[in-house]
Design a protein around this motif. Sequence first.
Motif, PDB file in Angstrom:
ATOM      1  N   ARG A 264       0.855   4.026  -3.002  1.00 41.79           N
ATOM      2  CA  ARG A 264       0.495   5.413  -2.699  1.00 41.79           C
ATOM      3  C   ARG A 264       1.691   6.345  -2.749  1.00 41.79           C
ATOM      4  O   ARG A 264       1.552   7.532  -2.991  1.00 41.79           O
TER       5      ARG A 264
ATOM      6  N   LYS B  10      -2.289   2.248  13.030  1.00 41.44           N
ATOM      7  CA  LYS B  10      -1.599   2.294  11.734  1.00 41.44           C
ATOM      8  C   LYS B  10      -0.109   2.504  11.943  1.00 41.44           C
ATOM      9  O   LYS B  10       0.712   1.859  11.280  1.00 41.44           O
TER      10      LYS B  10
ATOM     11  N   ALA C 130       0.831  -1.214   0.000  1.00 39.65           N
ATOM     12  CA  ALA C 130       0.000   0.000   0.000  1.00 39.65           C
ATOM     13  C   ALA C 130       0.863   1.260   0.000  1.00 39.65           C
ATOM     14  O   ALA C 130       0.587   2.221  -0.724  1.00 39.65           O
TER      15      ALA C 130
ATOM     16  N   ASP D 174      -7.542   0.104   4.302  1.00 44.33           N
ATOM     17  CA  ASP D 174      -6.880  -0.172   3.015  1.00 44.33           C
ATOM     18  C   ASP D 174      -5.967  -1.395   3.131  1.00 44.33           C
ATOM     19  O   ASP D 174      -5.966  -2.272   2.276  1.00 44.33           O
TER      20      ASP D 174
ATOM     21  N   ARG E  72      -6.319  -5.308   1.473  1.00 42.28           N
ATOM     22  CA  ARG E  72      -5.252  -5.922   0.678  1.00 42.28           C
ATOM     23  C   ARG E  72      -4.834  -7.279   1.248  1.00 42.28           C
ATOM     24  O   ARG E  72      -4.474  -8.181   0.514  1.00 42.28           O
TER      25      ARG E  72
ATOM     26  N   ASP F 208      -0.375   7.979   3.256  1.00 42.22           N
ATOM     27  CA  ASP F 208      -1.781   8.357   3.101  1.00 42.22           C
ATOM     28  C   ASP F 208      -2.615   7.101   2.824  1.00 42.22           C
ATOM     29  O   ASP F 208      -3.233   6.960   1.774  1.00 42.22           O
ATOM     30  N   ILE F 209      -2.577   6.191   3.787  1.00 40.14           N
ATOM     31  CA  ILE F 209      -3.310   4.933   3.709  1.00 40.14           C
ATOM     32  C   ILE F 209      -3.990   4.716   5.054  1.00 40.14           C
ATOM     33  O   ILE F 209      -3.640   5.364   6.035  1.00 40.14           O
ATOM     34  N   THR F 210      -4.945   3.821   5.085  1.00 39.22           N
ATOM     35  CA  THR F 210      -5.648   3.530   6.332  1.00 39.22           C
ATOM     36  C   THR F 210      -5.474   2.054   6.682  1.00 39.22           C
ATOM     37  O   THR F 210      -5.110   1.243   5.835  1.00 39.22           O
TER      38      THR F 210
END
Length: 196
Positions: A25, A53, A21, A34, A38, A29-31
């Motif tokens: 990106r 996170k 991820a 997300d 995956r 800037d991922i959660t």
Amino acid sequence: MPKVGMEPIRRRSLVEAAISAIHDRGSLDITIRDIALRAGVSQGLAHHYFGSKDALIVSAMRHLLTEYGLQVRRELKKADSARARISAIIHASLGPEQFRPETVSVWLVFYVHAQESKDAHALLSIYARRLSSNLVYSLRPLVGPRARTVAEGIASLIDGLYIRKALGSLERDVVAERLVEDYVERQLGDAFGKTE
């Protein structure tokens, strides 16, 4: 009821999903959502295993540092002298294994993240201390009391050249490993009173 032995598999899957991820990106800037998607697990399970996170991101970096450490040890096993140990460390640090696209993305993001995350900063400090101590150990018989200073120069070149190579700003015909090796040779020459 969860299957016995699934936790390590799911944790690894989440770490690999975090690396993927971040690479896609190009930032943090991922959660957790997300990453969980995956990995094919629920967001709740991701929170259960890592808590946040940031903890998951730090675990992803720890995973890459573990892989790097294994590569260093593999290279050091081939070394038969103090000088060969220095080359082994340089090769492990700047060799092709360290330039997989996902690895580069996570390293670059992690350098920035370490400025604001205490845990990330601590992990980056561990990496720097280990690199330095490995170099000092190998340099001491070659340059004596200058070992720490020379090690700092080598480590700085490794980190700086890694970033430049990762960003594509190193000239195509310039080999990062060779630049560091040239610096080492110059320092060894100085230690023995040689001048160019």
